[in-house]
Design an enzyme around this catalytic site. Sequence first.
Site, short mmCIF file in Angstrom:
data_model
loop_
_atom_site.label_atom_id
_atom_site.label_comp_id
_atom_site.label_asym_id
_atom_site.label_seq_id
_atom_site.Cartn_x
_atom_site.Cartn_y
_atom_site.Cartn_z
N ASN A 5 1.46 -0.94 -0.07
CA ASN A 5 -0.09 0.49 0.08
C ASN A 5 0.86 1.20 0.17
OD1 ASN A 5 -1.65 2.32 0.43
ND2 ASN A 5 -2.68 1.25 2.57
N TRP A 6 0.86 1.57 -1.33
CA TRP A 6 1.81 2.51 -1.38
C TRP A 6 1.65 4.79 -0.58
CZ3 TRP A 6 4.13 2.65 -7.35
CH2 TRP A 6 4.26 1.31 -7.49
N LYS A 7 -0.14 4.30 0.01
CA LYS A 7 -0.28 5.06 0.88
C LYS A 7 -0.47 6.75 -0.63
CE LYS A 7 0.10 2.89 4.52
NZ LYS A 7 -0.28 3.58 5.92
N HIS A 90 -9.92 1.45 5.16
CA HIS A 90 -8.36 1.55 5.87
C HIS A 90 -8.63 2.46 6.57
CE1 HIS A 90 -3.62 2.32 6.45
NE2 HIS A 90 -3.76 1.27 5.68
N GLU A 92 -7.36 4.56 8.05
CA GLU A 92 -6.95 6.16 7.45
C GLU A 92 -7.80 7.03 7.40
OE1 GLU A 92 -3.27 5.55 5.04
OE2 GLU A 92 -1.90 4.79 7.56
N GLU A 160 -5.58 -5.22 10.52
CA GLU A 160 -4.62 -4.27 10.84
C GLU A 160 -4.58 -3.35 12.34
OE1 GLU A 160 -2.65 -2.29 7.04
OE2 GLU A 160 -4.00 -1.32 7.26
N GLY A 166 2.90 2.49 11.09
CA GLY A 166 3.38 3.42 11.03
C GLY A 166 4.15 3.62 11.86
N SER A 205 3.43 -2.34 10.26
CA SER A 205 4.86 -2.07 10.35
C SER A 205 5.86 -3.57 10.01
CB SER A 205 5.29 -1.79 12.54
OG SER A 205 4.88 -0.59 12.60
N GLY A 226 3.07 -0.95 4.74
CA GLY A 226 3.49 0.17 3.85
C GLY A 226 4.48 0.75 3.86
P1 13P Z 1 2.99 0.40 7.43
O1 13P Z 1 3.45 -0.94 7.22
O2 13P Z 1 3.60 1.34 6.92
O3 13P Z 1 2.48 0.80 9.29
O4 13P Z 1 1.11 0.81 7.41
C1 13P Z 1 0.96 0.30 7.50
C2 13P Z 1 -0.49 -0.31 6.68
O5 13P Z 1 -1.55 0.90 6.55
C3 13P Z 1 -0.29 -0.54 4.86
O6 13P Z 1 -2.15 -0.70 5.17
#
Ligand code: 13P
Length: 247
Positions: A5-7, A90, A92, A160, A166, A205, A226
């Site tokens: 997931n490149w966000k 997600h 976020e 998650e 993160g 993470s 992520g």
């Molecule tokens: P991180 O791997 O940066 O913690 O992010 C996880 C995530 O939200 C994947 O969708």
Amino acid sequence: MIVGNWKMNTTVESAVELASAVKRGVSEDIASDVVICPPYVSLVSVSEAVRGSRIAVGAQNMHSETNGAFTGEISAEMLAQICRFVILGHSERRTYLSESDEFVNAKVLAAKVAGITPILCVGESLADRQSGRAVDVVTSQLDANLNGIDRNANIAVAYEPVWAIGTGESASPDVAQEMMARLRLALADLLGDRATDIPLLYGGSVNLSNIASYMAEKDIDGALVGSASLDADTFCQLIALTSSSGR
Ligand code: 13P
């Protein structure tokens, strides 16, 4: 299965570079399904960049309606011409954009109609976990988000924990496995025998030091990655580690 997931990272140019580097670094005989999820604006270019490889492309979101007056939104029908997967729910988006369980549910149902596979994200907050409510919160999210789902629907579910995203503070493999087992049971109520075939991914993470310990758990079939998916070498090594777990 491993999903990057490149966000909200990369430009079109750097997304194509990253996708091409992942394509070069992934061996042809990997056992895992690999999905990369760039921002909308790069979906077409990235799909072209990975054509002919084992890498599939996914979007990070979509709207539940097929078309109409929804400025700035993208429908499942539009995505279906470009990619096979879409991340939905997600945390976020739930947190910063106030997405409700009902909205996520409508999106899951719309994805099925368009023939796209949702990667549904569920997870509890730190306060939920500290008050002992994690399992209840996560299984209720799953039930609400999959309400009315067709028993034949293709779907992947990512657990998650919000406190692990993160933060560098990943859930222990035991904690993740315990939740996955509960999710598998909840899926069996919804989908019957097919629950055993639904990929359950851990996210939060994930990195080179911890991925193998997740993959060793009985009910963990892959990872949603992520920040570690933004570096091609690291992501390719994560793919190899997922693949060599034999799942
Ligand atoms: P991180 O791997 O940066 O913690 O992010 C996880 C995530 O939200 C994947 O969708």
